[in-house]
Design a protein around this motif. Structure first.
Motif, PDB file in Angstrom:
ATOM      1  N   PHE A 197       0.816  -1.218   0.000  1.00 28.57           N
ATOM      2  CA  PHE A 197       0.000   0.000   0.000  1.00 28.57           C
ATOM      3  C   PHE A 197       0.851   1.270   0.000  1.00 28.57           C
ATOM      4  N   THR A 198       2.165   1.090  -0.109  1.00 27.92           N
ATOM      5  CA  THR A 198       3.086   2.223  -0.087  1.00 27.92           C
ATOM      6  C   THR A 198       3.842   2.277  -1.410  1.00 27.92           C
ATOM      7  N   VAL A 199       3.850   3.461  -2.021  1.00 33.21           N
ATOM      8  CA  VAL A 199       4.568   3.668  -3.276  1.00 33.21           C
ATOM      9  C   VAL A 199       5.648   4.729  -3.083  1.00 33.21           C
ATOM     10  N   GLU A 200       6.603   4.707  -3.985  1.00 33.45           N
ATOM     11  CA  GLU A 200       7.652   5.730  -4.026  1.00 33.45           C
ATOM     12  C   GLU A 200       7.532   6.459  -5.358  1.00 33.45           C
ATOM     13  N   ASN A 201       7.594   7.770  -5.297  1.00 30.46           N
ATOM     14  CA  ASN A 201       7.454   8.544  -6.531  1.00 30.46           C
ATOM     15  C   ASN A 201       8.803   8.922  -7.125  1.00 30.46           C
ATOM     16  N   SER A 202       8.784   9.153  -8.424  1.00 27.54           N
ATOM     17  CA  SER A 202       9.926   9.710  -9.147  1.00 27.54           C
ATOM     18  C   SER A 202       9.365  10.704 -10.148  1.00 27.54           C
ATOM     19  N   VAL A 203      10.053  11.833 -10.295  1.00 29.05           N
ATOM     20  CA  VAL A 203       9.625  12.856 -11.254  1.00 29.05           C
ATOM     21  C   VAL A 203      10.866  13.512 -11.855  1.00 29.05           C
ATOM     22  N   TYR A 204      10.858  13.658 -13.161  1.00 30.64           N
ATOM     23  CA  TYR A 204      11.972  14.275 -13.888  1.00 30.64           C
ATOM     24  C   TYR A 204      11.398  15.220 -14.929  1.00 30.64           C
ATOM     25  N   VAL A 205      12.018  16.377 -15.083  1.00 27.97           N
ATOM     26  CA  VAL A 205      11.550  17.389 -16.023  1.00 27.97           C
ATOM     27  C   VAL A 205      12.706  17.778 -16.949  1.00 27.97           C
ATOM     28  N   ALA A 206      12.397  17.902 -18.230  1.00 27.02           N
ATOM     29  CA  ALA A 206      13.392  18.345 -19.209  1.00 27.02           C
ATOM     30  C   ALA A 206      13.900  19.727 -18.821  1.00 27.02           C
ATOM     31  N   GLU A 207      15.154  19.961 -19.075  1.00 26.86           N
ATOM     32  CA  GLU A 207      15.757  21.234 -18.688  1.00 26.86           C
ATOM     33  C   GLU A 207      15.002  22.431 -19.271  1.00 26.86           C
ATOM     34  N   TRP A 208      14.537  22.333 -20.508  1.00 30.00           N
ATOM     35  CA  TRP A 208      13.846  23.454 -21.163  1.00 30.00           C
ATOM     36  C   TRP A 208      12.481  23.747 -20.533  1.00 30.00           C
ATOM     37  N   ALA A 209      11.946  22.772 -19.768  1.00 32.86           N
ATOM     38  CA  ALA A 209      10.601  22.932 -19.211  1.00 32.86           C
ATOM     39  C   ALA A 209      10.601  23.229 -17.710  1.00 32.86           C
ATOM     40  N   ARG A 210      11.763  23.389 -17.140  1.00 25.98           N
ATOM     41  CA  ARG A 210      11.830  23.627 -15.697  1.00 25.98           C
ATOM     42  C   ARG A 210      11.324  25.019 -15.331  1.00 25.98           C
ATOM     43  N   ARG A 211      10.868  25.122 -14.084  1.00 23.50           N
ATOM     44  CA  ARG A 211      10.330  26.375 -13.522  1.00 23.50           C
ATOM     45  C   ARG A 211       9.062  26.831 -14.248  1.00 23.50           C
ATOM     46  N   ARG A 212       8.304  25.862 -14.736  1.00 26.21           N
ATOM     47  CA  ARG A 212       7.026  26.153 -15.400  1.00 26.21           C
ATOM     48  C   ARG A 212       5.875  25.408 -14.725  1.00 26.21           C
ATOM     49  N   GLY A 213       6.148  24.789 -13.578  1.00 24.76           N
ATOM     50  CA  GLY A 213       5.109  24.062 -12.859  1.00 24.76           C
ATOM     51  C   GLY A 213       4.878  22.645 -13.340  1.00 24.76           C
ATOM     52  N   VAL A 214       5.728  22.151 -14.230  1.00 22.59           N
ATOM     53  CA  VAL A 214       5.539  20.821 -14.807  1.00 22.59           C
ATOM     54  C   VAL A 214       5.636  19.741 -13.733  1.00 22.59           C
ATOM     55  N   ALA A 215       6.652  19.809 -12.889  1.00 18.90           N
ATOM     56  CA  ALA A 215       6.831  18.781 -11.851  1.00 18.90           C
ATOM     57  C   ALA A 215       5.639  18.762 -10.898  1.00 18.90           C
ATOM     58  N   LYS A 216       5.151  19.934 -10.531  1.00 18.32           N
ATOM     59  CA  LYS A 216       4.015  20.004  -9.605  1.00 18.32           C
ATOM     60  C   LYS A 216       2.761  19.410 -10.239  1.00 18.32           C
ATOM     61  N   VAL A 224      12.217   9.676  -1.970  1.00 11.92           N
ATOM     62  CA  VAL A 224      13.610   9.527  -1.552  1.00 11.92           C
ATOM     63  C   VAL A 224      14.396  10.477  -2.443  1.00 11.92           C
ATOM     64  N   ILE A 225      14.773  11.617  -1.872  1.00 11.69           N
ATOM     65  CA  ILE A 225      15.239  12.755  -2.661  1.00 11.69           C
ATOM     66  C   ILE A 225      16.729  12.987  -2.470  1.00 11.69           C
ATOM     67  N   SER A 226      17.451  12.918  -3.568  1.00 14.37           N
ATOM     68  CA  SER A 226      18.879  13.204  -3.535  1.00 14.37           C
ATOM     69  C   SER A 226      19.224  14.480  -4.282  1.00 14.37           C
ATOM     70  N   ALA A 227      18.207  15.182  -4.740  1.00 16.06           N
ATOM     71  CA  ALA A 227      18.448  16.330  -5.609  1.00 16.06           C
ATOM     72  C   ALA A 227      18.614  17.644  -4.866  1.00 16.06           C
ATOM     73  N   GLY A 228      18.165  17.760  -3.650  1.00 15.86           N
ATOM     74  CA  GLY A 228      18.376  18.987  -2.916  1.00 15.86           C
ATOM     75  C   GLY A 228      17.132  19.831  -2.734  1.00 15.86           C
ATOM     76  N   ASP A 229      17.362  21.100  -2.522  1.00 11.29           N
ATOM     77  CA  ASP A 229      16.333  22.018  -2.057  1.00 11.29           C
ATOM     78  C   ASP A 229      15.116  22.136  -2.957  1.00 11.29           C
ATOM     79  N   ALA A 230      15.281  22.191  -4.269  1.00  9.65           N
ATOM     80  CA  ALA A 230      14.127  22.384  -5.161  1.00  9.65           C
ATOM     81  C   ALA A 230      13.156  21.216  -5.061  1.00  9.65           C
ATOM     82  N   SER A 231      13.662  19.995  -5.054  1.00  8.27           N
ATOM     83  CA  SER A 231      12.795  18.833  -4.968  1.00  8.27           C
ATOM     84  C   SER A 231      12.156  18.720  -3.583  1.00  8.27           C
TER      85      SER A 231
END
Length: 179
Positions: A85-104, A125-132
Motif C-alpha cells: 500500500f506504499t509507493v515511491e514517486n519519481s519525477v523528472y523534467v526536461a531542462e527546457w521545461a523547468r520552472r514552469r510548474g511541470v513537476a508540480k 527519496v530525494i537526492s536532488a536537494g532544495d528544489a525537490s
C-alpha cells in the motif's frame, strides 16, 4: 507565432520512451536526482516502464506543444508484500521545461492516481536537494529522515532526504480485505 500550449498530463505511451530516456540520461550524466552513474538505454527504460504498468502503477508524461516535458511514475516502495500500500514517486523534467510548474502538475496527478488505486502512503527519496524538497513540501509531504553523505557522485557527497505523504485514509483504518 502562436502562444505556447498549456501542459497536458497523460499516461505515457511506448512512443514517449526515447524522450523519457533523454530526460533521464541528462539527469544521470549531469545531475544528482538519480544515483545511477551510467544512463540506461532506451530498451532498459522501456522495460522499466512496462514493469510498472504490469504492476498496475501509473507512469505519466507532461506534454507541451507536442513535446515530452517531463515524466513521473510510482513504483512499489519495497518489494515485500506488507509494503503493497506504499509507493515511491519519481519525477523528472526536461531542462527546457523547468520552472514552469511541470513537476508540480505531474506530481498532483500521480498522487491522485495512487489514491484512486487505494495506496495509503507515498514516499519520496530525494537526492536532488532544495528544489525537490520544496516541491514535495508544497504538495504536503513531510520530512521523515535524512541520510547524510550517503551517495558519492560528481566528486561530492550527497545527502538523501526521505519524505512521506499520507494518501486517502492512510493508516487510520485497515485496507480492503481483498487487497
Amino acid at each position: 507565432m502562436s502562444p505556447p500550449q498549456p501542459c497536458q498530463i497523460r499516461d505515457s505511451r511506448a512512443e514517449d520512451i526515447s524522450a523519457i530516456a533523454l530526460i533521464y540520461a541528462r539527469e544521470v550524466e549531469t545531475g544528482v536526482a538519480s544515483f545511477e552513474l551510467v544512463a540506461p538505454d532506451v530498451s532498459e527504460m522501456a522495460r522499466r516502464r512496462e514493469g510498472l504498468l504490469a504492476d498496475g502503477l501509473p507512469h505519466l508524461v507532461a506534454e507541451i506543444d507536442g513535446h515530452v516535458a517531463g515524466y513521473a511514475y510510482a513504483g512499489f516502495y519495497r518489494p515485500r508484500r506488507a509494503y503493497r500500500f506504499t509507493v515511491e514517486n519519481s519525477v523528472y523534467v526536461a531542462e527546457w521545461a523547468r520552472r514552469r510548474g511541470v513537476a508540480k502538475m505531474l506530481m498532483a496527478e500521480l498522487i491522485a492516481r495512487c489514491e484512486a488505486l487505494g495506496k495509503r502512503q507515498m514516499m519520496a527519496v530525494i537526492s536532488a536537494g532544495d528544489a525537490s524538497v520544496a516541491l514535495h513540501a508544497a504538495l504536503g509531504f513531510a520530512e521523515v529522515g535524512r541520510a547524510r553523505a550517503i551517495g558519492w557522485k560528481h566528486e561530492r557527497w550527497i545527502d538523501v532526504v526521505t519524505m512521506q505523504l499520507t494518501l486517502g485514509a492512510g493508516g487510520e483504518c485497515p485496507p480492503d480485505a481483498s487487497s
